[in-house]
Design a protein around this motif. Sequence first.
Motif, mmCIF file in Angstrom:
data_model
loop_
_atom_site.group_PDB
_atom_site.id
_atom_site.type_symbol
_atom_site.label_atom_id
_atom_site.label_comp_id
_atom_site.label_asym_id
_atom_site.label_seq_id
_atom_site.Cartn_x
_atom_site.Cartn_y
_atom_site.Cartn_z
ATOM 1 N N PRO A 366 0.891 -1.370 0.099
ATOM 2 C CA PRO A 366 0.549 0.425 0.292
ATOM 3 C C PRO A 366 1.119 1.124 -0.028
ATOM 4 C CG PRO A 366 -1.310 -1.234 1.445
ATOM 5 C CD PRO A 366 0.917 -2.019 1.186
ATOM 6 N N LEU A 448 -8.108 1.856 -5.341
ATOM 7 C CA LEU A 448 -8.331 0.761 -5.256
ATOM 8 C C LEU A 448 -7.705 -0.173 -4.981
ATOM 9 C CD1 LEU A 448 -11.554 1.426 -8.016
ATOM 10 C CD2 LEU A 448 -11.537 1.326 -5.490
ATOM 11 N N LEU A 449 -6.057 -0.372 -5.811
ATOM 12 C CA LEU A 449 -5.755 -1.364 -5.904
ATOM 13 C C LEU A 449 -5.064 -1.477 -4.365
ATOM 14 C CD1 LEU A 449 -3.537 -1.288 -9.370
ATOM 15 C CD2 LEU A 449 -5.280 -2.692 -8.720
ATOM 16 N N ARG A 450 -5.027 -0.145 -3.979
ATOM 17 C CA ARG A 450 -3.929 -0.031 -2.610
ATOM 18 C C ARG A 450 -4.794 -1.238 -1.529
ATOM 19 N NH1 ARG A 450 -2.356 5.433 -0.605
ATOM 20 N NH2 ARG A 450 -5.075 5.804 -0.412
ATOM 21 N N LYS A 451 -6.395 -0.586 -1.554
ATOM 22 C CA LYS A 451 -6.818 -1.260 -0.508
ATOM 23 C C LYS A 451 -7.027 -2.681 -0.323
ATOM 24 C CE LYS A 451 -8.752 2.682 1.203
ATOM 25 N NZ LYS A 451 -8.858 3.668 2.476
ATOM 26 N N ARG A 452 -7.473 -3.109 -1.873
ATOM 27 C CA ARG A 452 -6.961 -4.492 -2.359
ATOM 28 C C ARG A 452 -5.953 -4.970 -1.588
ATOM 29 N NH1 ARG A 452 -8.525 -7.378 -7.994
ATOM 30 N NH2 ARG A 452 -10.390 -6.575 -7.050
ATOM 31 N N PHE A 453 -5.229 -4.530 -1.770
ATOM 32 C CA PHE A 453 -3.616 -4.505 -0.691
ATOM 33 C C PHE A 453 -3.700 -4.727 0.839
ATOM 34 C CE2 PHE A 453 -1.441 -5.157 -4.973
ATOM 35 C CZ PHE A 453 -0.859 -5.596 -5.108
ATOM 36 N N GLU A 454 -4.847 -3.700 1.071
ATOM 37 C CA GLU A 454 -4.376 -3.780 2.756
ATOM 38 C C GLU A 454 -5.221 -4.737 3.122
ATOM 39 O OE1 GLU A 454 -5.839 0.291 3.219
ATOM 40 O OE2 GLU A 454 -4.204 0.868 2.510
ATOM 41 N N ARG A 455 -6.836 -5.216 2.152
ATOM 42 C CA ARG A 455 -7.833 -5.656 2.476
ATOM 43 C C ARG A 455 -6.583 -7.328 2.612
ATOM 44 N NH1 ARG A 455 -11.429 -3.535 -0.364
ATOM 45 N NH2 ARG A 455 -10.728 -4.901 -2.112
ATOM 46 N N ARG A 456 -6.289 -8.227 1.987
ATOM 47 C CA ARG A 456 -5.180 -8.942 1.818
ATOM 48 C C ARG A 456 -4.450 -9.220 3.253
ATOM 49 N NH1 ARG A 456 -3.450 -10.045 -4.091
ATOM 50 N NH2 ARG A 456 -5.517 -10.239 -4.874
ATOM 51 N N CYS A 457 -3.731 -7.936 3.392
ATOM 52 C CA CYS A 457 -2.811 -8.116 4.121
ATOM 53 C C CYS A 457 -3.252 -8.247 5.636
ATOM 54 C CB CYS A 457 -2.110 -6.710 4.320
ATOM 55 S SG CYS A 457 -0.845 -6.763 3.392
#
Length: 457
Positions: A366, A448-457
Amino acid sequence: MSLPSEWYVSTESIMNNTLSTSLGKSTSSKTIRLPDFSGPHLAKRYASERRFRILGISSVGAAGIILLILLSSIVSKGYSAFWLHKVELNITFSSEVLNPDGGAVEEVKLKEANYLALIHNALKQKFPAAIGNRCKIRMLYGIISPKADLVLRNMVLSNPSLVGTTKTVSLKLSDDLDNLSKGFINRDLPESDRRVKDLQIDWYDQLKSEGHIHSVFNTDFFTTGDSRDPEEAGIYSALIGSILTLTITLLISFPVGVMAAVYLEEFAPNNRFIDFIEVNINNLAAVPSIVFGLLGLAVFLNFFGLPRSAPLVGGLVLALMTLPTIIIAARSALKAVSPSIREAALGLGASPLQVVTHHVLPMAMPGILTGTIIGMAQALGETAPLLMIGMVAFIVDIPQTFTDPATVMSIQVYIWADSPERAFVERTSAGIMVLLSFLVLMNAVAILLRKRFERRC
């Protein structure tokens, strides 16, 4: 706000008793006093906090007002570029003009025909009083856009059966008449002080009263390239050039920047050579952008012989300029990952490379994407380095590959701003609006891509 004196005395006694008990000494000879929380000291502190809060709110408000004024100025000057005015004329597709030699109608003849004569004949038929006066005829022809004949040419090539028929066709007004329709030309000024003459205004009023003039959405602004005529100028070629250039920039700067940051932060030894590299990376982030343009001119164009004014060269130059920003942001994101993550992974038997690729890098992604957003936004608005490599050229055709001649939106805005015609003023502001919209779209995708990586983490 003042505190009761009884509370102060009792607190002092408690403190004295506590100290005498813990130290085994009498405190009667020496009294320990608490800080004075009463009266003017507390009032001054609260007053300073209020002043600081007011200054902070004022700063945010001032920045918001300045931004609002800037956006309002751009929108007020550029929104009118998204529509234009057309006039309906009865065009006779005369076979004497389109096929003067007679015989079968051939595509070669239709491509070379004088379609501008068809427009002139329609104007003369509409306003026969202008016939015989060269000055009036020139003003009459100036009502229609000089490139309007391309519309008729495309119509006939797509449907040759139009030859010999009469059809009502909507054609663009010239930029001066379009400005008159939008209210940008003051009719009350003397004729010598405005570009539109009195006779042209009379013809325009007659066409408008008969319902032959109407406004339409300017789709050509988003589907065509640049033009010398303002009413025909579009931003599509610059938009495609920006996309191609930023694609090269992202494909080079993102992986190279992330790998450099991972090495420097996770694997590099602590020695003078690494310190030298880190200092130079920080210095490169402050180098003026035109220096990178000179580097691209000397290396990519003169030494390697890459094509001039191509998105490939522009992307390489912007990638070099963006690399320090991405490296610095990526290193900061890697530092922010807790050391316990690395220790836990190493304790479970993971190799250092597995620790970085499976744990540290995903958690830092992120922050890395945030740095990439900043770098790409900077590259999108850069003009000086691209001027040095020739991307300021007049580009009409839409670039198809990374080596085709192209320009970018920021330079297209610069070209329009330097043009003397009044109609290019609204094109300039409209180009800025499209540039800002493209930037917002880029940021939205990255967020949006950053939010998706934050959810994965």
